[in-house]
Design a protein around this motif. Sequence first.
Motif, mmCIF file in Angstrom:
data_model
loop_
_atom_site.group_PDB
_atom_site.id
_atom_site.type_symbol
_atom_site.label_atom_id
_atom_site.label_comp_id
_atom_site.label_asym_id
_atom_site.label_seq_id
_atom_site.Cartn_x
_atom_site.Cartn_y
_atom_site.Cartn_z
ATOM 1 N N MET A 224 -1.813 13.866 31.039
ATOM 2 C CA MET A 224 -2.587 13.319 29.912
ATOM 3 C C MET A 224 -1.628 12.979 28.777
ATOM 4 O O MET A 224 -0.808 13.798 28.380
ATOM 5 C CB MET A 224 -3.593 14.376 29.457
ATOM 6 C CG MET A 224 -4.803 13.775 28.826
ATOM 7 S SD MET A 224 -6.275 14.800 28.937
ATOM 8 C CE MET A 224 -5.818 16.323 28.155
ATOM 9 N N ASN A 225 -1.701 11.789 28.241
ATOM 10 C CA ASN A 225 -0.765 11.461 27.174
ATOM 11 C C ASN A 225 -1.182 12.113 25.862
ATOM 12 O O ASN A 225 -2.334 12.490 25.673
ATOM 13 C CB ASN A 225 -0.585 9.935 27.049
ATOM 14 C CG ASN A 225 -1.802 9.271 26.441
ATOM 15 O OD1 ASN A 225 -2.316 9.723 25.420
ATOM 16 N ND2 ASN A 225 -2.271 8.209 27.064
ATOM 17 N N PRO A 226 -0.211 12.292 24.942
ATOM 18 C CA PRO A 226 -0.468 13.112 23.760
ATOM 19 C C PRO A 226 -1.657 12.637 22.920
ATOM 20 O O PRO A 226 -2.428 13.450 22.432
ATOM 21 C CB PRO A 226 0.827 13.010 22.958
ATOM 22 C CG PRO A 226 1.821 12.313 23.808
ATOM 23 C CD PRO A 226 1.142 11.776 25.001
ATOM 24 N N VAL B 271 -10.001 17.019 19.306
ATOM 25 C CA VAL B 271 -10.829 16.721 18.136
ATOM 26 C C VAL B 271 -12.298 16.657 18.539
ATOM 27 O O VAL B 271 -13.176 17.183 17.854
ATOM 28 C CB VAL B 271 -10.380 15.402 17.465
ATOM 29 C CG1 VAL B 271 -11.405 14.947 16.442
ATOM 30 C CG2 VAL B 271 -9.038 15.597 16.800
ATOM 31 N N GLY B 272 -12.562 16.029 19.699
ATOM 32 C CA GLY B 272 -13.933 15.992 20.191
ATOM 33 C C GLY B 272 -14.490 17.387 20.380
ATOM 34 O O GLY B 272 -15.614 17.687 19.962
ATOM 35 N N ALA B 273 -13.676 18.266 20.975
ATOM 36 C CA ALA B 273 -14.118 19.640 21.197
ATOM 37 C C ALA B 273 -14.387 20.329 19.864
ATOM 38 O O ALA B 273 -15.382 21.053 19.706
ATOM 39 C CB ALA B 273 -13.057 20.401 21.981
ATOM 40 N N THR C 119 -4.804 13.820 24.419
ATOM 41 C CA THR C 119 -5.018 15.248 24.182
ATOM 42 C C THR C 119 -5.612 15.471 22.802
ATOM 43 O O THR C 119 -6.551 16.241 22.620
ATOM 44 C CB THR C 119 -3.672 15.995 24.277
ATOM 45 O OG1 THR C 119 -2.985 15.513 25.421
ATOM 46 C CG2 THR C 119 -3.881 17.475 24.375
ATOM 47 N N VAL C 120 -5.047 14.768 21.828
ATOM 48 C CA VAL C 120 -5.540 14.904 20.458
ATOM 49 C C VAL C 120 -7.017 14.516 20.386
ATOM 50 O O VAL C 120 -7.837 15.230 19.818
ATOM 51 C CB VAL C 120 -4.699 14.031 19.504
ATOM 52 C CG1 VAL C 120 -5.387 13.882 18.167
ATOM 53 C CG2 VAL C 120 -3.319 14.635 19.314
ATOM 54 N N LEU D 115 -8.175 14.452 11.740
ATOM 55 C CA LEU D 115 -9.096 15.537 12.077
ATOM 56 C C LEU D 115 -8.373 16.580 12.915
ATOM 57 O O LEU D 115 -8.653 17.766 12.817
ATOM 58 C CB LEU D 115 -10.284 14.989 12.868
ATOM 59 C CG LEU D 115 -11.508 14.615 12.050
ATOM 60 C CD1 LEU D 115 -12.565 13.991 12.929
ATOM 61 C CD2 LEU D 115 -12.073 15.842 11.348
ATOM 62 N N TYR D 116 -7.446 16.112 13.730
ATOM 63 C CA TYR D 116 -6.670 17.051 14.522
ATOM 64 C C TYR D 116 -5.872 17.971 13.609
ATOM 65 O O TYR D 116 -5.925 19.185 13.726
ATOM 66 C CB TYR D 116 -5.742 16.300 15.476
ATOM 67 C CG TYR D 116 -4.862 17.216 16.284
ATOM 68 C CD1 TYR D 116 -5.363 17.897 17.386
ATOM 69 C CD2 TYR D 116 -3.534 17.414 15.932
ATOM 70 C CE1 TYR D 116 -4.566 18.748 18.110
ATOM 71 C CE2 TYR D 116 -2.724 18.269 16.658
ATOM 72 C CZ TYR D 116 -3.250 18.935 17.748
ATOM 73 O OH TYR D 116 -2.463 19.789 18.455
#
Lengths: 259, 169, 279
Positions: B1-3, B11-13, B6-7, A44-45
């Motif tokens: 924050m680990n990568p 994705v949540g946003a 962040t992903v 999704l990213y």
Amino acid sequence: MIAALGRWALTVFARTGRASLMLLAILAGLPSVLPRPRLLVRQLYSVGVLSLPIIVVAGLFVGMVLALQGYTTLADFGAAGSLGTVVALSLVRELGPVVAALLYAGRAGSALTAEIALMKATEQLSGMEMMAVDPVRRVLAPRFLAGILAVPLLAAIFTAVGILGGYLVGVGLLGVDDGAWWAQMQAKVQPLRDVVNGVVLKSFVFGVVANWIAVFEGHDAQPTSEGIGRATTRSVVNTSLAVLGLDFVLTALLFGGVR
Amino acid sequence: MNPSRTVEVLVGAFVMLGLAALVFLAMQVSGLTSLGADAAYRVHARFENVGGLKVRSPVSMAGVRIGRVTAIDIDPQTFQAVVELSISSRHANLPADTSAKILTSGLLGEQFVGLEAGGADAVLKDGSTIKLTQSALVLENLISQFLFSKASEGRPETPAPAPGPAGQP
Amino acid sequence: MPDVPDSPAAADSLVRIRGLRFLRGTRVIFDGVDLDIPRGRVTAVMGPSGTGKTTLLRLIGGQLRPAAGSVVLDGHEVPALRRRELYALRRRIGMLFQSGALFTDLSVFENVAFPLREHYPRLPARLLRTLVLMKLEAVGLRGARDLKPAELSGGMARRVALARAIALDPMLMLYDEPFTGQDPISMGVLVQLIRTLNDALGMTSVVVSHDVAEVCSIADYVYLISGGRVVASGTPAELRASGSDWVGQFMHGLPDGPVPFHYPARDYASELLDGGGRS
Ligand SMILES: Nc1ncnc2c1ncn2[C@@H]1O[C@H](COP(=O)(O)OP(=O)(O)O)[C@@H](O)[C@H]1O
Ligand SMILES: [Mg+2]
């Protein structure tokens, strides 16, 4: 000549057959993605988050242009108050789902095809198979699922940003009444018929088609650098044609009867 | 924050943004909010012809939107159109002899119900009927009447106005 | 058949191939190949490039289906297996690809951890780490665990791939050209490694190669294939001593002999004289 035509037809049939079988395999593999949300989030990213900038910028400009164009026509009939309706209906029913799907094919679909094709060419997919990991479930299914989730979301964002862009130009620049803009829009745009059919249903269909084509072209690519290039091009071209063709059919089906 | 975190956050946003866009389209663009947002009362009005009036068309008074059309039906006895209007309870003091007209916004705009206040002391209540109504102007009828009267006068005068997409709101 | 191989006793063979026939389009790659891989041994399959050595490994792994003949692996008829059974069988096979086939988006550590994570999702992180470092230590690349495949040389990538292939402790290891691209030192290490892994872990190994010297130093048994069939087989010593022209040419690396250097083609002179006309 006839022979060439026949060969071409056979190739097309064979490709369609392989694509259908692959879709079945992917659908059968979807349940195995659900217990592994991380795979989905990663995809999704790359198809969703990374497509966001182009979707937002394009949506903004499309909405602005629609307002500018619509205004010139509507103002002649003294119906500038309907500008919001025109902008919203065009975006919700047609431009939102279609343009978002086309942009998706260019931004994410092509990358998907190239990635899968390169994994095939470098024997990563074969290697996975020999490690008793099914590439259809591990590689194709999460990408497909992420894609069909992302496309409707991107279409919704595109449409909303487009309407805001139209608002900026129509109300901010051209002086359409703020109340009239929203009131007329709300009177004409219907939640079920327009928003659900257009943004949700249409772009879901487009999402399935775009990701199916992208994944298939990648998986079916010749494992050479030339083959990967060809597959990527074909992915974008075929998706665009399929989206535009399907849009005609869907519009006729969903909005044809209703005025 | 680990990568990978962040992903996940991005994705949540993204998903929230997409859902927010859908809510925006449903509420603000297609007007789901104004349906049941505040209390309203219903009155009926009978018309010979509603033209292109539609369910959800606006109801306004002095140019201000005060409600919307919630139903349009045919009276099985009189074959008149019965229109149900839902009017916001903030405007509960409309006189009982208020009249209703079906109007068109602009030349080609959509049709809506315009109310004009009367002078009676009694007020419209939930379920009452508006007695004084004026039907929609149907462009075809106007044109044919105009041409007919010209023809019977026997001397063509000014050319008839170009027929627009009549019958459409 | 000219040189029917003097097969090892069929009873203790892990892989038994009989009458194997395989085609690529209309081109015959294998035509009547009989081959046995004895359990617990290192078996080498040698032959000129393009004869179908990689294809043979893929047939054993069930990635390709033969046109005719049987491939029996540990009692299972591979081409007839259903998907689920095939995947269960593959868990016990490790394959080292010619290219390495590492996942380019994962680090060395994650590459080796991949099969473990896939098949044992509930493996505790500490244990996983220990296992991965053990495998990496075995190929001498524990220090490279945080590198990406793009940062590795070809030889290092092959060794990482080897660590990954043995991650699930397979019963059968298939090595596709493990020696090409290795410097002399790591070549020696690799030869040792294949032998040690085979004996210490009780594996069975198939090494596909055309590096005669290296193969002869580790293989217990050698098959020579050419032109779609097995042309000779035996222990390295037997083959060296063989009087056959085929074997002699290959084992001693002579450019000319019964094994053609050229891909099948029209006569050279007539093709050159034939100017423009492409066929
Ligand atoms: N995907 C393929 N499609 C068509 N022909 C192939 C394919 N892969 C290999 N071949 C052909 O099969 C033959 C055997 O290939 P391979 O098993 O890779 O040989 P090698 O012994 O060098 O490993 C080669 O001559 C090659 O031309
Ligand atoms: Mg090979």
